[in-house]
Design an enzyme around this catalytic site. Structure first.
Site, PDB file in Angstrom:
ATOM      1  N   ASP A 179      25.988  34.071  43.819  1.00  0.00           N
ATOM      2  CA  ASP A 179      27.283  34.664  44.587  1.00  0.00           C
ATOM      3  C   ASP A 179      28.161  35.948  43.984  1.00  0.00           C
ATOM      4  OD1 ASP A 179      28.040  34.093  47.876  1.00  0.00           O
ATOM      5  OD2 ASP A 179      30.077  34.439  46.379  1.00  0.00           O
ATOM      6  N   TYR A 220      38.128  41.417  49.862  1.00  0.00           N
ATOM      7  CA  TYR A 220      39.195  42.607  50.269  1.00  0.00           C
ATOM      8  C   TYR A 220      39.093  43.598  48.878  1.00  0.00           C
ATOM      9  CZ  TYR A 220      43.439  45.335  52.288  1.00  0.00           C
ATOM     10  OH  TYR A 220      44.335  46.050  52.665  1.00  0.00           O
ATOM     11  N   HIS A 271      21.294  28.817  48.377  1.00  0.00           N
ATOM     12  CA  HIS A 271      22.443  29.967  47.911  1.00  0.00           C
ATOM     13  C   HIS A 271      23.039  29.002  46.783  1.00  0.00           C
ATOM     14  CE1 HIS A 271      24.838  33.219  47.730  1.00  0.00           C
ATOM     15  NE2 HIS A 271      25.855  32.551  47.987  1.00  0.00           N
TER      16      HIS A 271
END
Length: 388
Positions: free
Chosen positions: A183, A317, A366
């Site tokens: 990830d 972000y 994952h």
């Protein structure tokens, strides 16, 4: 970087008052009415989450989890103005040739992902392995995540985290080491190699180091793909249509999201469990049948107790300006262990990485260290044998 270089021992000691507050909030949960069918297609089912929340309130033992975490040496240090928490477990004296290995988690994971790998990595003989495969392990909490949170300032891109990790390894006295992650950790790990290519001997990723296939994909390019590659592209397309909402929220309005997740433990639980269900394998299985319930809840607890829902979302972000930018190839040997859930395709990964090992497997999801720890361990050991 501006920093103080002191490394301070750390020990978890959550107050009884914090645990009592959690229990009171769980008891006072305002549950929504189940949607028709109460299935996973519309989000986390109310019936399933009620059961997990009841277990969290009445059966889950945080103190046992706390003792397990505290059984490993933990530390904090300040790097580039940011508090960084990490586990640092050295192989015993019998393993004089142990290789340092930096393990990086992703979202919505934490250092909890790697707990079951620490023993086999640092003491392989005791776990049926070869002494030549020993590692010293360093497992940091990402900036803004859990015990490294909250974030003090903006700008924590993958490249900046990579530079911080290189500084951390330098402070620990490791001038030659490997990196591993999935990830976000699968992006940070090669970023460390780009910062310190003369120190990182190898990069191992589960899920692939990126980038993934372009979206949308031109028809002529699609025609050149293998059946396996077409399947992965189809799942990327399904993700963009059906699952992209969380990224859209976290990468644009992380603070707005944080109010609900920081105030409601069931809200935080649902937000994370949604991803564990979608990203574990097989997808149709409830996540607590793939990953142990206590492990799932300990991971959630690190977000809840530290109030880092917003600052961990902010990590997405922070990446926004860099999406799509081509990264230079570090030249460091890089491995990808690609599980059944994953969508990495070698030809695209090779545009930014020196891929020397690529392994596709037909199981696992994952969260490799939680779902398939033995397979991940074996691949890590084999990859680094020739790089030590």
């Amino acid at each position: 970087m501006t920093n103080t270089t002191e490394i301070r021992p750390f020990r978890l000691d959550v107050s009884d008052a914090d645990l009592a507050d959690l229990h009171a909030r769980l008891d006072a949960t305002r549950w929504p009415t189940p949607l028709p069918g109460d299935g996973w297609d519309t989000g986390v089912p109310t019936g399933w989450l009620r059961d997990l929340a009841h277990y969290w309130r009445h059966a889950y033992d945080w103190r046992a989890a706390e003792r397990e975490l505290n059984s490993h040496p933990q530390f904090t240090t300040e790097i580039d103005g940011q508090n960084i928490h990490f586990l640092h477990v050295r192989a015993g004296d019998a393993y004089s040739d142990a290789l340092p290995l930096l393990l990086t988690h992703g979202w919505p994971g934490s250092i909890v992902e790697f707990l079951d790998l620490i023993g086999p990595l640092t003491d392989p003989v005791a776990h049926g392995g070869d002494a030549a495969d020993a590692f010293h392990v360093v497992i940091p909490s990402l900036p803004g995540y859990g015990l490294s949170g909250p974030l003090n300032e903006p700008g924590w891109t993958m490249e900046r985290i990579g530079a911080a990790w290189a500084e951390l390894m330098h402070r620990l006295g490791y001038e030659r080491y490997g990196t591993q992650g999935g990830d976000m950790g699968g992006t940070v790990s090669p970023a460390v190699a780009r910062v310190a290519p003369d120190r990182v001997v190898g990069v191992h990723t589960n899920g692939g180091p990126g980038p993934i296939a372009p979206y949308p994909m031109p028809d002529d390019e699609r025609a050149s793909l293998t059946d396996l590659e077409r399947d992965r592209v189809a799942r990327i397309e399904a993700f963009m249509q059906e699952e992209f909402g969380y990224i859209a929220i976290q990468s644009t309005r992380p603070q707005t999201l944080a109010y609900g997740l920081t105030d409601s433990p069931v809200g935080q639980l649902a937000w994370i469990m949604d991803k564990f269900r979608e990203w574990t394998h097989p997808r149709e299985a409830d996540p607590d049948t793939v990953v142990d319930r206590d492990r799932l809840l300990t991971n959630v607890m690190l977000y809840w107790l530290t109030g880092t829902a917003g600052s961990s979302a902010y990590a997405g972000y922070a990446q926004a300006p860099a999406w799509g930018a081509v990264k230079e190839i570090s030249g460091v040997p890089t491995a990808a262990l690609v599980f059944a859930h994953d969508v990495a395709i070698r030809r695209y990964a090779e545009t930014e990485n020196r891929i020397t090992r690529w392994t596709d497997v037909d199981r696992g999801g994952h969260f490799a260290a939680l779902e398939e720890p033995e397979l991940l361990l074996a691949d890590v050991r084999e990859f680094f044998r020739d790089l030590r």
